[in-house]
Design an enzyme around this catalytic site. Structure first.
Site, mmCIF file in Angstrom:
data_model
loop_
_atom_site.group_PDB
_atom_site.id
_atom_site.type_symbol
_atom_site.label_atom_id
_atom_site.label_comp_id
_atom_site.label_asym_id
_atom_site.label_seq_id
_atom_site.Cartn_x
_atom_site.Cartn_y
_atom_site.Cartn_z
ATOM 1 N N SER A 192 0.835 -1.204 0.000
ATOM 2 C CA SER A 192 0.000 0.000 0.000
ATOM 3 C C SER A 192 0.872 1.256 0.000
ATOM 4 O O SER A 192 1.685 1.451 -0.898
ATOM 5 C CB SER A 192 -0.951 -0.046 1.196
ATOM 6 O OG SER A 192 -1.943 0.941 1.110
ATOM 7 N N ASP A 349 -10.143 -3.370 -5.287
ATOM 8 C CA ASP A 349 -9.244 -2.404 -4.658
ATOM 9 C C ASP A 349 -9.160 -1.170 -5.550
ATOM 10 O O ASP A 349 -8.913 -1.284 -6.757
ATOM 11 C CB ASP A 349 -7.859 -3.050 -4.496
ATOM 12 C CG ASP A 349 -6.826 -2.135 -3.857
ATOM 13 O OD1 ASP A 349 -7.190 -1.026 -3.410
ATOM 14 O OD2 ASP A 349 -5.646 -2.530 -3.807
ATOM 15 N N HIS A 379 -8.228 -4.603 -0.770
ATOM 16 C CA HIS A 379 -7.058 -3.866 -0.315
ATOM 17 C C HIS A 379 -6.700 -4.251 1.117
ATOM 18 O O HIS A 379 -7.547 -4.298 2.002
ATOM 19 C CB HIS A 379 -7.289 -2.359 -0.389
ATOM 20 C CG HIS A 379 -6.039 -1.583 -0.123
ATOM 21 N ND1 HIS A 379 -5.061 -1.416 -1.067
ATOM 22 C CD2 HIS A 379 -5.570 -0.985 1.011
ATOM 23 C CE1 HIS A 379 -4.058 -0.731 -0.555
ATOM 24 N NE2 HIS A 379 -4.343 -0.462 0.706
#
Length: 409
Positions: A192, A349, A379
């Site tokens: 991320s 995501d 995610h």
């Protein structure tokens, strides 16, 4: 009295169900478990927003307290892994050293940078401690987990600077020798926002002539790589899919870049990259999903391009055009210098297309890329591999990620 109690219970149940339930794609992994996780996360966000509005605390601080409070671990060694907390060039890191093999054997190593929107999380969290411990043990490696500073205490470029300084320090010959790490077998990785930092660090390491030991690999887990188009197909498709909503990702960007929260609406409709803003044109071309994404992902989505926009956004937040914040907009001459790359993306995501576009640009630059895509993934799923937030897709993504490292590092 019983009727009143029953009505109250029913009403509370209905309200709770209404709060928890969000329509989810049928292909997403373990939807009811995800709904419960998301409801908890949203509840904490609402508490943070309330505390912020009352002037009690910054909303990010409340959220980070809830995320980390019950999961922070001391550096505890085990039979197969020695764990220590130390400092690399002023940056806190947690080092996981596999204790297997002979003393003369040089080990592979991974510099890992955790996610959390540049605002949340820690290398000391149970989820990241577990991931890095498992990597060290499974790979018989040294894993350096970077505990960079977070917003709102610091903003860009400090998170990037921390990640870069710690990585560069580890790559020094004397430091690698201290940890019996093989200079030719180092990977830089992150998930991320950590994937964002890992990509930016890899680019700068490739350009830095003072770095004699270059990483062999970079591995990026559902990375966030650009802030010029919040209407890519994945942003449109997954805008309301837990746990990373489109509006939340924009809030993280504004917090990271120290931008005015009132710009959220302008960013939602891409007013910051309108056609009348000539200074963004060249950068926008590098995130042009109409040419970088396969037809299967474009579907029937249309580009959101405004004729006239809000120049104030770029004027006040020039970091939107800084490659250290948005590695996807790097020039091809830089991409050509990067090492072999692994990119993991998830269908459900908002950041899916960031990773896929970066993989495509790297391949166009001649870099060997392995792209793993999970149709049932969402995610953050890779760090949900422990009870009580156990997801089967989390176990699969972690297993395949470590397997790739094992085969290529």
């Amino acid at each position: 009295a019983m009727k009143s109690t029953l009505c109250f219970v029913v009403l509370c149940s209905v309200l709770t169900a209404y709060y928890i339930y969000i329509p989810l794609p049928h292909t997403i992994s373990e939807p009811w478990k995800l709904l419960m996780l998301d409801a908890t996360f949203r509840g904490v966000q609402h508490l943070g927003n309330l505390a912020h509005s009352l002037g009690l605390s910054h909303h990010i601080k409340v959220l980070n307290f809830a995320v980390t409070y019950f999961g922070m671990l001391s550096p505890t060694s085990s039979e197969g892994v020695r764990v220590t907390d130390t400092v690399f060039d002023g940056v806190q890191v947690r080092v996981f050293e596999a204790t297997g093999g002979s003393d003369s054997e040089l080990k592979r190593s991974v510099v890992y940078i955790h996610g959390g929107g540049w605002s949340l999380g820690s290398a000391r969290m149970q989820s990241y401690d577990y991931l890095c411990r498992k990597m060290a043990e499974d790979l018989n490696a040294v894993v350096v987990s970077v505990d960079y500073r977070l917003a709102p205490e610091v903003h860009f470029p400090e998170q990037y600077n921390d990640a870069y300084l710690a990585t560069k320090q580890f790559l020094l010959p004397e430091v690698l020798a201290k940890y019996s790490a093989d200079p030719s077998r180092v990977a830089v990785s992150g998930d991320s926002a950590g994937g964002n930092l890992a990509a930016a660090v890899s680019q700068q390491l490739a350009l830095d002539s003072s770095v004699t030991n270059k990483p062999k690999l970079q591995s990026l887990i559902y990375p966030v790589l650009q802030a010029l188009d919040f209407n890519t197909p994945s942003y449109q498709q997954n805008r309301d899919v837990p746990i990373l909503y489109r509006s939340l990702m924009i809030r993280f960007w504004l917090e990271y870049l120290n931008g005015d929260p009132s710009f959220i609406h302008s960013l939602l409709v891409n007013n910051h990259t309108s056609l009348d803003l000539s200074k963004v044109a060249s950068s926008c071309e590098k995130v042009n999903w109409t040419s970088l994404l396969p037809s299967a992902l474009k579907k029937n989505y249309k580009p959101v391009v405004q004729a006239t926009g809000t120049p104030k956004v770029i004027q006040e937040i020039p970091a939107f055009l800084d490659v250290r914040a948005a590695p996807l907009i790097a020039d091809e001459d830089v991409l050509k210098l990067l090492p072999q790359t692994y990119v993991l993306t998830c269908e459900h995501d908002v950041l899916r297309d960031d990773g896929i576009m970066y993989a495509m640009r790297l391949e166009q630059a001649g870099i060997h890329v392995t792209h793993d895509h999970y149709e049932d993934g969402f995610h953050g799923c890779m760090i949900f591999g422990l009870w009580p937030t156990y997801f089967s897709v989390g176990i699969r993504t972690m297993h395949n990620y470590i397997k790739w490292l094992d085969q290529n590092l």
